[in-house]
Design a protein around this motif. Structure first.
Motif, PDB file in Angstrom:
ATOM      1  N   LEU A 183      46.223  31.170  35.353  1.00 21.12           N
ATOM      2  CA  LEU A 183      47.424  31.150  36.189  1.00 21.12           C
ATOM      3  C   LEU A 183      47.527  29.854  36.992  1.00 21.12           C
ATOM      4  O   LEU A 183      48.621  29.328  37.197  1.00 21.12           O
ATOM      5  CB  LEU A 183      47.456  32.367  37.110  1.00 21.12           C
ATOM      6  N   LEU A 184      46.401  29.315  37.429  1.00 18.93           N
ATOM      7  CA  LEU A 184      46.411  28.038  38.146  1.00 18.93           C
ATOM      8  C   LEU A 184      46.876  26.916  37.219  1.00 18.93           C
ATOM      9  O   LEU A 184      47.673  26.060  37.639  1.00 18.93           O
ATOM     10  CB  LEU A 184      45.031  27.725  38.730  1.00 18.93           C
TER      11      LEU A 184
ATOM     12  N   GLN B 185      48.765  21.413  35.849  1.00 20.60           N
ATOM     13  CA  GLN B 185      47.651  20.464  35.751  1.00 20.60           C
ATOM     14  C   GLN B 185      46.536  21.150  34.956  1.00 20.60           C
ATOM     15  O   GLN B 185      45.783  21.951  35.519  1.00 20.60           O
ATOM     16  CB  GLN B 185      47.151  20.073  37.139  1.00 20.60           C
ATOM     17  N   PRO B 186      46.407  20.837  33.668  1.00 20.81           N
ATOM     18  CA  PRO B 186      45.475  21.581  32.819  1.00 20.81           C
ATOM     19  C   PRO B 186      44.003  21.468  33.204  1.00 20.81           C
ATOM     20  O   PRO B 186      43.216  22.339  32.870  1.00 20.81           O
ATOM     21  CB  PRO B 186      45.724  21.014  31.417  1.00 20.81           C
ATOM     22  N   ARG B 187      43.597  20.424  33.924  1.00 23.29           N
ATOM     23  CA  ARG B 187      42.189  20.258  34.311  1.00 23.29           C
ATOM     24  C   ARG B 187      41.859  20.923  35.644  1.00 23.29           C
ATOM     25  O   ARG B 187      40.690  21.117  35.980  1.00 23.29           O
ATOM     26  CB  ARG B 187      41.838  18.774  34.428  1.00 23.29           C
ATOM     27  N   LEU B 188      42.871  21.254  36.421  1.00 28.06           N
ATOM     28  CA  LEU B 188      42.650  21.655  37.803  1.00 28.06           C
ATOM     29  C   LEU B 188      41.813  22.918  37.956  1.00 28.06           C
ATOM     30  O   LEU B 188      40.931  22.985  38.812  1.00 28.06           O
ATOM     31  CB  LEU B 188      43.987  21.816  38.539  1.00 28.06           C
ATOM     32  N   SER B 189      42.039  23.928  37.143  1.00 32.62           N
ATOM     33  CA  SER B 189      41.299  25.182  37.338  1.00 32.62           C
ATOM     34  C   SER B 189      39.805  24.993  37.100  1.00 32.62           C
ATOM     35  O   SER B 189      38.989  25.547  37.844  1.00 32.62           O
ATOM     36  CB  SER B 189      41.859  26.305  36.474  1.00 32.62           C
ATOM     37  N   GLU B 190      39.427  24.201  36.107  1.00 34.93           N
ATOM     38  CA  GLU B 190      38.003  23.946  35.881  1.00 34.93           C
ATOM     39  C   GLU B 190      37.415  23.134  37.025  1.00 34.93           C
ATOM     40  O   GLU B 190      36.284  23.367  37.454  1.00 34.93           O
ATOM     41  CB  GLU B 190      37.784  23.245  34.536  1.00 34.93           C
ATOM     42  N   GLN B 191      38.172  22.181  37.549  1.00 31.48           N
ATOM     43  CA  GLN B 191      37.689  21.376  38.672  1.00 31.48           C
ATOM     44  C   GLN B 191      37.473  22.251  39.905  1.00 31.48           C
ATOM     45  O   GLN B 191      36.433  22.181  40.562  1.00 31.48           O
ATOM     46  CB  GLN B 191      38.685  20.263  39.009  1.00 31.48           C
ATOM     47  N   VAL B 192      38.449  23.079  40.220  1.00 26.79           N
ATOM     48  CA  VAL B 192      38.352  23.941  41.402  1.00 26.79           C
ATOM     49  C   VAL B 192      37.227  24.955  41.225  1.00 26.79           C
ATOM     50  O   VAL B 192      36.468  25.220  42.155  1.00 26.79           O
ATOM     51  CB  VAL B 192      39.709  24.629  41.705  1.00 26.79           C
ATOM     52  N   GLY B 193      37.094  25.508  40.048  1.00 27.03           N
ATOM     53  CA  GLY B 193      36.052  26.494  39.800  1.00 27.03           C
ATOM     54  C   GLY B 193      34.651  25.903  39.823  1.00 27.03           C
ATOM     55  O   GLY B 193      33.707  26.543  40.289  1.00 27.03           O
ATOM     56  N   ALA B 194      34.498  24.682  39.348  1.00 27.25           N
ATOM     57  CA  ALA B 194      33.174  24.055  39.315  1.00 27.25           C
ATOM     58  C   ALA B 194      32.782  23.489  40.669  1.00 27.25           C
ATOM     59  O   ALA B 194      31.667  23.691  41.139  1.00 27.25           O
ATOM     60  CB  ALA B 194      33.138  22.948  38.261  1.00 27.25           C
ATOM     61  N   ASN B 195      33.701  22.756  41.312  1.00 20.84           N
ATOM     62  CA  ASN B 195      33.425  22.161  42.618  1.00 20.84           C
ATOM     63  C   ASN B 195      34.734  21.633  43.194  1.00 20.84           C
ATOM     64  O   ASN B 195      35.109  20.486  42.925  1.00 20.84           O
ATOM     65  CB  ASN B 195      32.392  21.032  42.512  1.00 20.84           C
TER      66      ASN B 195
ATOM     67  N   TYR C  92      35.872  37.547  35.430  1.00 17.20           N
ATOM     68  CA  TYR C  92      37.256  37.975  35.190  1.00 17.20           C
ATOM     69  C   TYR C  92      38.249  37.167  36.020  1.00 17.20           C
ATOM     70  O   TYR C  92      39.193  36.591  35.491  1.00 17.20           O
ATOM     71  CB  TYR C  92      37.455  39.479  35.456  1.00 17.20           C
ATOM     72  N   CYS C  93      38.050  37.124  37.328  1.00 15.50           N
ATOM     73  CA  CYS C  93      39.026  36.468  38.204  1.00 15.50           C
ATOM     74  C   CYS C  93      39.022  34.956  38.031  1.00 15.50           C
ATOM     75  O   CYS C  93      40.076  34.317  38.100  1.00 15.50           O
ATOM     76  CB  CYS C  93      38.793  36.840  39.666  1.00 15.50           C
ATOM     77  N   THR C  94      37.861  34.356  37.783  1.00 14.34           N
ATOM     78  CA  THR C  94      37.804  32.914  37.578  1.00 14.34           C
ATOM     79  C   THR C  94      38.581  32.527  36.328  1.00 14.34           C
ATOM     80  O   THR C  94      39.362  31.570  36.342  1.00 14.34           O
ATOM     81  CB  THR C  94      36.345  32.424  37.490  1.00 14.34           C
ATOM     82  N   VAL C  95      38.398  33.273  35.256  1.00 13.18           N
ATOM     83  CA  VAL C  95      39.081  32.959  33.992  1.00 13.18           C
ATOM     84  C   VAL C  95      40.566  33.297  34.063  1.00 13.18           C
ATOM     85  O   VAL C  95      41.419  32.463  33.738  1.00 13.18           O
ATOM     86  CB  VAL C  95      38.399  33.681  32.807  1.00 13.18           C
TER      87      VAL C  95
ATOM     88  N   ARG D 104      47.804  29.334  46.173  1.00 11.76           N
ATOM     89  CA  ARG D 104      47.293  30.706  46.226  1.00 11.76           C
ATOM     90  C   ARG D 104      46.265  30.924  45.112  1.00 11.76           C
ATOM     91  O   ARG D 104      45.209  31.515  45.334  1.00 11.76           O
ATOM     92  CB  ARG D 104      48.446  31.702  46.125  1.00 11.76           C
ATOM     93  N   GLU D 105      46.571  30.420  43.931  1.00  9.56           N
ATOM     94  CA  GLU D 105      45.641  30.554  42.803  1.00  9.56           C
ATOM     95  C   GLU D 105      44.382  29.716  43.027  1.00  9.56           C
ATOM     96  O   GLU D 105      43.291  30.124  42.629  1.00  9.56           O
ATOM     97  CB  GLU D 105      46.322  30.166  41.487  1.00  9.56           C
ATOM     98  N   MET D 106      44.507  28.553  43.684  1.00  5.23           N
ATOM     99  CA  MET D 106      43.325  27.738  43.991  1.00  5.23           C
ATOM    100  C   MET D 106      42.326  28.536  44.820  1.00  5.23           C
ATOM    101  O   MET D 106      41.112  28.456  44.586  1.00  5.23           O
ATOM    102  CB  MET D 106      43.718  26.491  44.793  1.00  5.23           C
ATOM    103  N   ILE D 107      42.840  29.273  45.799  1.00  2.67           N
ATOM    104  CA  ILE D 107      41.961  30.088  46.649  1.00  2.67           C
ATOM    105  C   ILE D 107      41.210  31.101  45.801  1.00  2.67           C
ATOM    106  O   ILE D 107      39.992  31.276  45.930  1.00  2.67           O
ATOM    107  CB  ILE D 107      42.770  30.797  47.753  1.00  2.67           C
ATOM    108  N   VAL D 108      41.920  31.765  44.904  1.00  3.64           N
ATOM    109  CA  VAL D 108      41.293  32.786  44.056  1.00  3.64           C
ATOM    110  C   VAL D 108      40.232  32.160  43.157  1.00  3.64           C
ATOM    111  O   VAL D 108      39.119  32.683  43.045  1.00  3.64           O
ATOM    112  CB  VAL D 108      42.346  33.534  43.216  1.00  3.64           C
ATOM    113  N   VAL D 109      40.560  31.039  42.532  1.00  7.14           N
ATOM    114  CA  VAL D 109      39.614  30.416  41.601  1.00  7.14           C
ATOM    115  C   VAL D 109      38.372  29.918  42.340  1.00  7.14           C
ATOM    116  O   VAL D 109      37.245  30.170  41.906  1.00  7.14           O
ATOM    117  CB  VAL D 109      40.295  29.285  40.802  1.00  7.14           C
TER     118      VAL D 109
END
Length: 190
Positions: free
Chosen positions: A95-96, A102-112, A87-90, A72-77
Motif C-alpha cells: 500500500l505504501l 515510490q517503488p523503493r520506499l516501502s523496503e527503505q522504511v521497513g529496513a531502516n 503480514y503488516c510489513t508486506v 500513514r502507511e509509512m508509520i505502519v511499515v
C-alpha cells in the motif's frame, strides 16, 4: 502435496456465512483487488471484532485530513517491521508503494527508515512512532513538543499515536494467529 501455509491458526469461516455487511465488504474488495486480503479472512473468525477493527482502521488509514495516506502507511511499515510482523510489513508495504508512487520506499522504511528517501518532517514522525511502538513508557511531553516543532497539528499528532497503537495490536494479532501475507501483495506496484 501442498506447501501452502494456512491463513491462520484459527478456523476461517466461509464468507457466505458472515453477516451481510462484512460479506458485502469482502466481496466488493475481492472484485476490486482480485483477491481477499488474509486479514479479512483471519479476523472473520470473530465477526464483531473484525467490524470494530475495520471501523478504527478505516477512520485512521482512509482519512484525507492531515497526514497523507502515504505517511500513514509509512508509520505502519516502520513499526510493523520493528515488531517483526510479516503480514503488516508486506501488505502495508504494498500500500505504501501504491500511495507514495515510490517503488523503493516501502523496503527503505521497513529496513531502516532513518536512511529512507523521506523528508526530515517524516523522519521526525517515524522517530516518534517507533519510540511509541518500542518503548512507550519513555514517551513524554518533550516528544509531543518535537512533533509540534516539526509542524504537526494536534490532530496529526493524535493520528500518529493512534495508528502506531492500532498496528501494535494488529501486529500482535497477526503473530497470534500466524497470519500470512497474500502472495499478491509482494508484486503490487513494482
Amino acid at each position: 502435496m501442498s506447501t501452502e501455509l494456512p491463513i491462520s491458526r484459527f478456523p476461517i469461516p466461509d464468507i457466505a456465512t458472515l453477516p451481510e455487511d462484512l460479506r458485502t465488504r469482502i466481496e466488493t474488495l475481492q472484485s476490486k483487488m482480485g483477491f481477499v486480503p488474509n486479514v479479512f479472512l483471519g479476523h472473520a473468525h470473530r465477526p464483531n471484532q473484525l467490524r470494530a477493527f475495520l471501523a478504527m482502521h478505516d477512520d485512521l488509514m482512509e482519512s484525507d485530513e492531515g497526514l497523507s495516506r502515504a505517511e500513514r502507511e509509512m508509520i505502519v511499515v516502520a513499526t510493523s517491521a520493528l515488531n517483526q510482523c510479516l503480514y503488516c510489513t508486506v501488505s502495508h508495504g504494498a500500500l505504501l508503494r501504491i500511495r507514495s508512487k515510490q517503488p523503493r520506499l516501502s523496503e527503505q522504511v521497513g529496513a531502516n527508515y532513518r536512511d529512507a528517501e523521506i523528508s526530515p518532517r517524516q523522519k521526525t514522525m517515524l522517530d516518534y512512532a517507533v519510540k511509541l511502538a518500542q518503548t512507550p513508557w519513555l514517551v513524554g511531553d518533550n516528544d509531543i513538543e518535537t512533533l509540534r516543532a516539526a509542524g504537526f497539528s494536534e490532530d496529526e499528532i493524535w493520528d500518529i499515536g493512534a495508528i502506531t497503537a492500532l498496528f501494535a495490536m494488529s501486529n500482535r494479532l497477526a503473530s497470534h494467529t500466524a497470519m500470512r501475507p497474500n502472495h499478491e501483495f509482494y508484486g503490487l506496484a513494482r
